[in-house]
Design a protein around this motif. Structure first.
Motif, PDB file in Angstrom:
ATOM      1  N   UNK A  76       0.820  -1.202   0.000  1.00 21.17           N
ATOM      2  CA  UNK A  76       0.000   0.000   0.000  1.00 21.17           C
ATOM      3  C   UNK A  76       0.857   1.256   0.000  1.00 21.17           C
ATOM      4  N   UNK A  77       1.894   1.270   0.853  1.00 17.62           N
ATOM      5  CA  UNK A  77       2.784   2.442   0.932  1.00 17.62           C
ATOM      6  C   UNK A  77       3.514   2.662  -0.390  1.00 17.62           C
ATOM      7  N   UNK A  78       3.996   1.541  -0.972  1.00 19.03           N
ATOM      8  CA  UNK A  78       4.708   1.660  -2.253  1.00 19.03           C
ATOM      9  C   UNK A  78       3.798   2.186  -3.353  1.00 19.03           C
ATOM     10  N   UNK A  79       2.585   1.678  -3.375  1.00 18.07           N
ATOM     11  CA  UNK A  79       1.651   2.127  -4.398  1.00 18.07           C
ATOM     12  C   UNK A  79       1.241   3.580  -4.187  1.00 18.07           C
ATOM     13  N   UNK A  80       1.116   3.982  -2.938  1.00 12.28           N
ATOM     14  CA  UNK A  80       0.823   5.385  -2.650  1.00 12.28           C
ATOM     15  C   UNK A  80       1.983   6.275  -3.095  1.00 12.28           C
ATOM     16  N   UNK A  81       3.211   5.808  -2.816  1.00 15.97           N
ATOM     17  CA  UNK A  81       4.386   6.562  -3.270  1.00 15.97           C
ATOM     18  C   UNK A  81       4.430   6.637  -4.789  1.00 15.97           C
ATOM     19  N   UNK A  82       4.052   5.491  -5.402  1.00 18.87           N
ATOM     20  CA  UNK A  82       4.038   5.483  -6.866  1.00 18.87           C
ATOM     21  C   UNK A  82       3.047   6.520  -7.395  1.00 18.87           C
ATOM     22  N   UNK A 112       2.133  11.654  -9.906  1.00 16.79           N
ATOM     23  CA  UNK A 112       1.571  13.004  -9.888  1.00 16.79           C
ATOM     24  C   UNK A 112       2.666  14.063 -10.020  1.00 16.79           C
ATOM     25  N   UNK A 113       3.776  13.824  -9.270  1.00 15.78           N
ATOM     26  CA  UNK A 113       4.897  14.767  -9.348  1.00 15.78           C
ATOM     27  C   UNK A 113       5.510  14.779 -10.742  1.00 15.78           C
ATOM     28  N   UNK A 114       5.639  13.561 -11.331  1.00 11.65           N
ATOM     29  CA  UNK A 114       6.174  13.466 -12.687  1.00 11.65           C
ATOM     30  C   UNK A 114       5.276  14.176 -13.675  1.00 11.65           C
ATOM     31  N   UNK A 115       3.977  14.016 -13.494  1.00 13.42           N
ATOM     32  CA  UNK A 115       3.029  14.683 -14.387  1.00 13.42           C
ATOM     33  C   UNK A 115       3.168  16.201 -14.301  1.00 13.42           C
ATOM     34  N   UNK A 121       5.484  21.221 -16.548  1.00 12.91           N
ATOM     35  CA  UNK A 121       6.447  22.329 -16.481  1.00 12.91           C
ATOM     36  C   UNK A 121       7.437  22.263 -17.622  1.00 12.91           C
ATOM     37  N   UNK A 122       7.882  21.018 -17.927  1.00 18.08           N
ATOM     38  CA  UNK A 122       8.846  20.850 -19.020  1.00 18.08           C
ATOM     39  C   UNK A 122       8.243  21.297 -20.344  1.00 18.08           C
ATOM     40  N   UNK A 123       6.987  20.917 -20.575  1.00 18.65           N
ATOM     41  CA  UNK A 123       6.316  21.339 -21.805  1.00 18.65           C
ATOM     42  C   UNK A 123       6.205  22.860 -21.858  1.00 18.65           C
ATOM     43  N   UNK A 124       5.924  23.454 -20.702  1.00 16.54           N
ATOM     44  CA  UNK A 124       5.853  24.916 -20.644  1.00 16.54           C
ATOM     45  C   UNK A 124       7.208  25.537 -20.967  1.00 16.54           C
ATOM     46  N   UNK A 125       8.284  24.964 -20.379  1.00 18.34           N
ATOM     47  CA  UNK A 125       9.627  25.477 -20.639  1.00 18.34           C
ATOM     48  C   UNK A 125      10.007  25.311 -22.110  1.00 18.34           C
TER      49      UNK A 125
END
Length: 610
Positions: free
Chosen positions: A198-204, A209-212, A217-221
Motif C-alpha cells: 500500500x505504501x509503495x503504491x501510494x508513493x508510486x 503526480x509529481x512526474x506529471x 512544467x517541461x512542456x511549458x519550458x
C-alpha cells in the motif's frame, strides 16, 4: 492488473487488487475477495459429493452435502446483506464440518484431515489485523474439528491406553502449537506485505503526480524556449540586416571621402595642405576599419564567416600592406620595413583578403602604439611540406609594450592593453579578437611577446597550399607592367550617387579612360544598346532598375558582343550573400566601396582585352 481466477486470491491481496483504479483498498475488502470465490468453489465440491453419495444411495450424506452446497451458495448473499463477519465464520465452520464428515467416512488412509491446514488459512485470509479475535476463533474451530477427527481415527488403532493417550496428546499439542505459530506468523507477514504494498503504491501515485507536474512544467519550458528561439532568430536577422544596412550607408560616403583624399594626395598639395590631407586620410581609414571590425565580429559570432581558397602573390600582398601604411609611418617618423625569408613560394593558395585583414590590424596597432623607432613585418617558414607550407608572420614594434598581467587578456573582445589605452589611442578593442578568431578558424594561431616600455611582437602562424601553376599570375604581372593597357578603354559607369560619380570620373580620367555616366540600370541598358563598351562599372542599388536586374537584361541581349560585355559590380555591402547574388546575376567581378584605386585599376587590367 491480472484477472486470472485464484482460489485464495493471495496474489490479488498482496498486489492490492484494483488499487490504482481506486476500486478496492488493500485490507479493507480483502476478506470479501476471498469469501466469494471460495464459497462458490466449496458449493461446487459439495454438489459433486452430493451426486456421488446419491448414486451410492447414502441418504444421510446426500442430504448433508445438499445442505452444505445450499449453505455455501447463501453465504455470499449473507455477506452482501451486511452480515460479513457471520458469513465468514459460517464459511469456516461449514468447511471444518465437511472435512470432519469426509474424514470419518473415508478413514485415516484418505488423509482428508490435511485440509484443516487450508481451513485455518481461510481464517487468516478473511480477517485482517483489526479482527484478530475472529481470526483466532476461526483457527480454533479448525483445531477443535481436528481434535474430534483425532478421536475418530485413533480409536481404530490398536494401542495400549497409556501409549494411545501419550501419542495422541503429543501429536495434538504439537499440531496445535505449530499451527498457531505458523499461521499467526504468516498472518503478520501478510499484513506487513499488504501495508508495504500500500505504501509503495501510494508513493508510486505521488511520484506519478509529481512526474506529471514536472512534465507539464517541461512542456511549458519547451514552449517558452521555442518562443525565445524564434525571437532570438528574429533578433539575429534584424541585427544582421541593420549591420548590413549601416555598412552600406556608411561605406557609400566613405567611398567619396577616401577617394577624394587619394586624389588630393596625388595632386601635389602645398606643404600646408599635406598634414590636413593625411589626417583626413588616416581618420577615414580608421573609421572604415571600425566599421569592418564590428561587421566581422557580428559575422564570426553568428558563425557566418567563410574563407576563400584562391591563388595570390605573397610578395605583392606584403608590398601593398607596406604601401598602405607608408604615409602613416612617415608622418610619425617611424621606419616601416619588411623581410621575407628566401625560399618561400611566392604564389600561394588561401584567403588573401583575410590574411590582409589580419596583418592590417596588427600593423595598424603597431603603428598606433609606437611613437619612435620602427615597425617591421617578417615572414618565415615554420614547416615546408609537399603541397603546403606553414608560415609565421611576425609584426615587431618598438612601442609602449603591454603590461605583463594583461598579456593574456588582450585578445578578448573589447579589451585593450591598459585602462588608458582607449582614452589615448581610441579603437573598439575588437581588432585583436577578430585577428585571433580569423587565424584559428583557418587552422592557425596567434601569440604575443611583449615587455612594457620595450615594444611587442605579434606572431601569426597559418598554413597555405602551394600553387601548382603560376601562369595566370605571371600573365597578370605582365599586364600590370604595361601601364598603357587600360589607356583608351571605354567604360560605362552606372551610379546614382552624384558624389561617387565625380570621384569615379576623376580616377578614370587620370587613367586616360573614355567613359559615359548613367544614373540607373535602365539608362545603362539603353546606353549599351546604342554603343559598345569594353567594361561596365555597375552600382547595385539604383532607382528604377538596380544593378542586378540590369545585368540580367544585358546577358539576354541578342548582340553577342554587347551580351558578353564584362560587368564589374560596385557594392558597399561586403557580404558573402551579396557576392553570390552578383555572380548569379551574370556579373564578372566586384569592387567593394570604398574602393582601393589599385584594386580597381587591377580589375580594369584584367578585363581590358577581350
Amino acid at each position: 492488473m491480472s484477472k486470472k481466477f485464484s482460489l485464495t486470491c493471495i496474489s490479488d491481496i498482496a498486489l492490492g487488487k484494483d488499487l490504482r483504479g481506486k476500486v478496492e483498498i488493500v485490507g479493507k475488502k480483502a476478506g470479501m475477495t476471498v469469501l466469494n470465490p471460495v464459497s462458490f468453489f466449496l458449493a461446487g465440491v459439495s454438489i459433486l459429493f452430493l451426486v456421488a453419495f446419491q448414486i451410492n444411495e447414502s441418504v444421510s450424506l446426500t442430504w448433508f452435502f445438499l445442505s452444505e452446497a445450499i449453505a455455501f451458495l447463501l453465504i455470499p448473499l449473507l455477506a452482501r446483506q451486511g452480515f460479513e463477519k457471520a458469513a465468514k465464520m459460517l464459511l469456516i465452520a461449514y468447511a471444518d464440518i465437511g472435512i470432519v464428515i469426509l474424514s470419518a467416512v473415508f478413514g485415516g488412509d484418505a488423509m482428508i484431515q490435511a485440509f484443516f491446514i487450508p481451513a485455518m488459512g481461510l481464517s487468516i485470509l478473511m480477517f485482517d489485523n483489526t479482527q484478530v479475535y475472529l481470526r483466532n476463533i476461526g483457527i480454533l474451530l479448525s483445531i477443535l474439528s481436528y481434535f474430534i477427527l483425532d478421536y475418530i481415527i485413533f480409536e481404530r488403532i490398536s494401542m495400549s491406553e497409556s501409549g494411545f493417550s501419550l501419542v495422541r496428546w503429543a501429536v495434538l499439542t504439537g499440531s496445535f502449537v505449530t499451527s498457531w505459530l505458523i499461521f499467526n506468523t504468516f498472518s503478520q507477514f501478510k499484513e506487513s506485505a499488504e501495508q508495504q504494498t500500500l505504501e509503495l503504491l501510494q508513493k508510486e501515485q505521488e511520484l506519478n503526480q509529481e512526474l506529471s507536474k514536472k512534465q507539464d512544467k517541461l512542456e511549458t519550458y519547451i514552449n517558452q524556449l521555442e518562443v525565445a528561439t524564434e525571437e532570438l532568430a528574429k533578433s539575429t536577422k534584424a541585427k544582421s540586416e541593420f549591420l548590413a544596412t549601416m555598412s552600406h550607408e556608411i561605406r557609400t560616403p566613405m567611398n567619396a571621402i577616401l577617394g577624394m583624399t587619394h586624389l588630393l594626395k596625388q595632386d601635389s598639395p602645398r606643404k600646408d595642405q599635406v598634414e590636413p590631407i593625411n589626417i583626413l586620410d588616416f581618420s577615414g581609414r580608421t573609421l572604415l576599419s571600425l566599421i569592418d571590425d564590428v561587421l566581422d565580429f557580428s559575422k564570426i559570432e553568428a558563425g557566418k564567416i567563410e574563407f576563400e581558397n584562391i591563388e595570390f602573390e605573397l610578395n605583392k600582398l606584403i608590398s601593398v600592406i607596406m604601401e598602405s601604411f607608408k604615409a602613416t609611418a612617415s608622418n610619425k617618423g617611424i621606419e616601416l620595413k619588411n623581410e621575407i625569408e628566401e625560399g618561400i613560394p611566392n604564389v600561394l593558395i588561401g584567403d588573401p583578403a583575410r590574411l590582409t585583414q589580419i596583418l592590417n590590424n596588427l600593423v595598424s596597432n603597431a603603428l598606433k602604439f609606437t611613437e619612435e623607432g620602427q615597425v617591421k613585418v617578417e615572414v618565415s617558414t615554420v614547416g615546408d611540406y609537399d603541397d603546403a607550407v606553414r608560415l609565421k608572420f611576425s609584426i615587431m614594434d618598438t612601442g609602449i609594450g603591454i603590461e605583463e598581467e594583461r598579456v593574456d587578456s588582450i585578445f578578448e573582445s573589447f579589451t585593450q592593453a591598459s585602462q588608458n589605452t582607449k582614452r589615448l589611442f581610441g579603437g573598439t578593442g575588437l581588432g585583436l579578437t577578430i585577428s585571433k578568431q580569423l587565424a584559428e578558424l583557418q587552422g592557425g594561431n596567434i601569440s604575443v611577446e611583449s615587455e612594457e616600455g620595450e615594444g611587442s611582437t605579434f606572431m601569426i602562424e597559418l598554413t597555405f597550399d602551394k600553387a601548382t601553376s603560376t601562369t595566370e599570375v605571371e600573365e597578370h604581372t605582365k599586364k600590370e607592367a604595361d601601364t598603357h593597357t587600360i589607356t583608351g578603354l571605354k567604360v560605362l559607369l552606372a551610379e546614382d550617387n552624384v558624389v561617387n560619380q565625380k570621384v569615379m570620373i576623376r580616377f578614370l580620367e587620370r587613367w586616360n579612360i573614355e567613359m559615359e555616366v548613367v544614373n540607373n540600370g535602365e539608362e545603362a541598358l539603353e546606353a549599351l544598346k546604342e554603343s559598345n563598351f569594353d567594361v561596365i562599372l555597375m552600382d547595385l542599388q539604383m532607382p528604377k532598375m538596380d544593378g542586378y536586374e540590369a545585368s540580367e537584361q544585358i546577358r539576354k541581349l541578342d548582340d553577342p558582343y554587347k551580351r558578353n560585355t564584362p560587368i564589374i559590380a560596385l557594392t558597399a555591402a561586403a557580404l558573402k550573400e551579396v557576392r553570390e547574388r552578383v555572380y548569379a546575376a551574370g556579373m564578372n567581378d566586384f569592387v567593394t566601396k570604398p574602393f582601393n584605386p589599385v584594386d580597381l585599376e587591377q580589375k580594369l587590367f584584367n578585363y581590358a582585352d577581350r
